[in-house]
Write an enzyme that holds these catalytic residues in place. Structure first.
Site, PDB file in Angstrom:
ATOM      1  N   ASP A  76       0.860  -1.188   0.000  1.00  0.00           N
ATOM      2  CA  ASP A  76       0.000   0.000   0.000  1.00  0.00           C
ATOM      3  C   ASP A  76       0.899   1.242   0.000  1.00  0.00           C
ATOM      4  O   ASP A  76       1.877   1.315   0.753  1.00  0.00           O
ATOM      5  CB  ASP A  76      -0.910  -0.010   1.229  1.00  0.00           C
ATOM      6  CG  ASP A  76      -2.024   1.024   1.143  1.00  0.00           C
ATOM      7  OD1 ASP A  76      -3.194   0.618   1.125  1.00  0.00           O
ATOM      8  OD2 ASP A  76      -1.723   2.231   1.099  1.00  0.00           O
ATOM      9  N   ILE A  77       0.541   2.219  -0.835  1.00  0.00           N
ATOM     10  CA  ILE A  77       1.382   3.414  -1.001  1.00  0.00           C
ATOM     11  C   ILE A  77       1.138   4.440   0.133  1.00  0.00           C
ATOM     12  O   ILE A  77       1.929   5.363   0.305  1.00  0.00           O
ATOM     13  CB  ILE A  77       1.144   4.036  -2.417  1.00  0.00           C
ATOM     14  CG1 ILE A  77       2.374   4.774  -2.914  1.00  0.00           C
ATOM     15  CG2 ILE A  77      -0.074   4.912  -2.442  1.00  0.00           C
ATOM     16  CD1 ILE A  77       3.518   3.882  -3.280  1.00  0.00           C
TER      17      ILE A  77
ATOM     18  N   ASN B 156     -13.154  -2.836   2.390  1.00  0.00           N
ATOM     19  CA  ASN B 156     -14.160  -1.776   2.456  1.00  0.00           C
ATOM     20  C   ASN B 156     -15.015  -1.740   1.194  1.00  0.00           C
ATOM     21  O   ASN B 156     -14.494  -1.913   0.094  1.00  0.00           O
ATOM     22  CB  ASN B 156     -13.466  -0.417   2.630  1.00  0.00           C
ATOM     23  CG  ASN B 156     -12.633  -0.346   3.898  1.00  0.00           C
ATOM     24  OD1 ASN B 156     -13.010  -0.896   4.915  1.00  0.00           O
ATOM     25  ND2 ASN B 156     -11.490   0.333   3.832  1.00  0.00           N
TER      26      ASN B 156
ATOM     27  N   HIS C 208     -15.659   3.659   3.958  1.00  0.00           N
ATOM     28  CA  HIS C 208     -14.237   3.978   3.833  1.00  0.00           C
ATOM     29  C   HIS C 208     -13.579   3.422   2.582  1.00  0.00           C
ATOM     30  O   HIS C 208     -12.355   3.273   2.528  1.00  0.00           O
ATOM     31  CB  HIS C 208     -13.460   3.520   5.079  1.00  0.00           C
ATOM     32  CG  HIS C 208     -12.252   4.349   5.387  1.00  0.00           C
ATOM     33  ND1 HIS C 208     -11.083   4.266   4.666  1.00  0.00           N
ATOM     34  CD2 HIS C 208     -12.030   5.305   6.317  1.00  0.00           C
ATOM     35  CE1 HIS C 208     -10.196   5.120   5.151  1.00  0.00           C
ATOM     36  NE2 HIS C 208     -10.758   5.762   6.160  1.00  0.00           N
ATOM     37  N   GLN C 209     -14.357   3.121   1.541  1.00  0.00           N
ATOM     38  CA  GLN C 209     -13.723   2.679   0.285  1.00  0.00           C
ATOM     39  C   GLN C 209     -13.367   3.903  -0.556  1.00  0.00           C
ATOM     40  O   GLN C 209     -14.251   4.698  -0.897  1.00  0.00           O
ATOM     41  CB  GLN C 209     -14.663   1.756  -0.513  1.00  0.00           C
ATOM     42  CG  GLN C 209     -14.003   1.221  -1.789  1.00  0.00           C
ATOM     43  CD  GLN C 209     -14.913   0.294  -2.586  1.00  0.00           C
ATOM     44  OE1 GLN C 209     -16.131   0.295  -2.388  1.00  0.00           O
ATOM     45  NE2 GLN C 209     -14.333  -0.470  -3.480  1.00  0.00           N
TER      46      GLN C 209
ATOM     47  N   HIS D  17     -10.482  -4.674  -3.043  1.00  0.00           N
ATOM     48  CA  HIS D  17      -9.141  -4.899  -2.478  1.00  0.00           C
ATOM     49  C   HIS D  17      -9.254  -5.299  -1.016  1.00  0.00           C
ATOM     50  O   HIS D  17     -10.145  -4.850  -0.302  1.00  0.00           O
ATOM     51  CB  HIS D  17      -8.255  -3.665  -2.645  1.00  0.00           C
ATOM     52  CG  HIS D  17      -8.866  -2.394  -2.133  1.00  0.00           C
ATOM     53  ND1 HIS D  17      -9.802  -1.683  -2.848  1.00  0.00           N
ATOM     54  CD2 HIS D  17      -8.678  -1.714  -0.977  1.00  0.00           C
ATOM     55  CE1 HIS D  17     -10.169  -0.615  -2.150  1.00  0.00           C
ATOM     56  NE2 HIS D  17      -9.510  -0.615  -1.005  1.00  0.00           N
TER      57      HIS D  17
HETATM   58  P1  AMP Z   1      -9.708   1.923   0.684  1.00  0.00           P
HETATM   59  O1  AMP Z   1      -9.907   3.085   1.602  1.00  0.00           O
HETATM   60  O2  AMP Z   1     -10.099   0.611   1.307  1.00  0.00           O
HETATM   61  O3  AMP Z   1     -10.361   2.131  -0.663  1.00  0.00           O
HETATM   62  O4  AMP Z   1      -8.146   1.821   0.472  1.00  0.00           O
HETATM   63  C1  AMP Z   1      -7.488   2.173  -0.709  1.00  0.00           C
HETATM   64  C2  AMP Z   1      -6.013   1.989  -0.446  1.00  0.00           C
HETATM   65  O5  AMP Z   1      -5.325   2.042  -1.683  1.00  0.00           O
HETATM   66  C3  AMP Z   1      -5.392   3.070   0.462  1.00  0.00           C
HETATM   67  O6  AMP Z   1      -4.817   2.447   1.596  1.00  0.00           O
HETATM   68  C4  AMP Z   1      -4.339   3.723  -0.443  1.00  0.00           C
HETATM   69  O7  AMP Z   1      -3.180   4.083   0.258  1.00  0.00           O
HETATM   70  C5  AMP Z   1      -4.077   2.630  -1.453  1.00  0.00           C
HETATM   71  N1  AMP Z   1      -3.569   3.102  -2.747  1.00  0.00           N
HETATM   72  C6  AMP Z   1      -4.105   4.054  -3.534  1.00  0.00           C
HETATM   73  N2  AMP Z   1      -3.377   4.197  -4.651  1.00  0.00           N
HETATM   74  C7  AMP Z   1      -2.366   3.299  -4.572  1.00  0.00           C
HETATM   75  C8  AMP Z   1      -1.274   2.953  -5.419  1.00  0.00           C
HETATM   76  N3  AMP Z   1      -1.065   3.573  -6.587  1.00  0.00           N
HETATM   77  N4  AMP Z   1      -0.430   1.974  -5.012  1.00  0.00           N
HETATM   78  C9  AMP Z   1      -0.631   1.345  -3.824  1.00  0.00           C
HETATM   79  N5  AMP Z   1      -1.637   1.613  -3.000  1.00  0.00           N
HETATM   80  C10 AMP Z   1      -2.494   2.578  -3.361  1.00  0.00           C
END
Ligand code: AMP
Ligand code: ZN
Length: 139
Positions: free
Chosen positions: A33-34, A85, A91-92, A98
């Protein structure tokens, strides 16, 4: 809701955006996760583009849990959360299914890892029975 063409995770799957790749199978990709909320926070995603879990065909799910389990074993953390989520209020932020693997470092408290609210509703047995009847009847 982002479409397949604009979906950031579909772009990662296609190699158009880089990622720290951990695991790849025919149907699944796992990467760091970034925006981690703990060191070692990573994501497992199906390659099939579906916004929410209920949109994902069952034949695309098979590798998800094994990948999460593999990561959990490899990471070495005693404590961790698996989070998935669905929808903005839940919180999505990225509309491609994912699963988060989120370590809970020892002693982190509210400072790292998942911080969970747990608003127990205090429903009666009758309320639970009613919810059960409604859901069971549709399964
Ligand atoms: P959610 O809130 O469950 O939709 O989580 C989305 C997740 O995706 C967050 O933890 C972000 O940090 C992660 N994210 C978004 N863009 C990227 C990316 N390019 N590479 C890796 N993780 C990402
Ligand atoms: Zn996508």
């Amino acid at each position: 809701m982002s479409s397949l063409a604009s979906c950031i995770f579909c772009k990662i799957i296609k190699g158009e955006i880089p990622c720290f790749k951990l695991i790849e199978t025919e149907t699944v990709l796992a990467f760091m996760d970034i925006g981690p909320i703990a060191k070692g926070h990573c994501l497992v995603i199906p390659k099939y583009h579906a916004a929410k879990l209920a949109d994902l065909p069952e034949d695309q799910m098979g590798d998800i849990l094994p990948a999460l389990t593999k990561i959990a074993k490899a990471s070495g953390y005693e404590d961790y959360n698996i989070l998935q989520n669905n929808g903005r209020p839940a919180h999505q932020e990225v509309d491609h299914v994912h699963f988060h693997y989120i370590p809970k470092p020892a002693g982190a408290g509210d400072k790292a890892g998942l911080v969970v609210g747990w608003p127990i509703q205090g429903l009666s047995k009758e309320d639970i029975q009613k919810a059960y009847d409604e859901l069971k009847g549709k399964l």
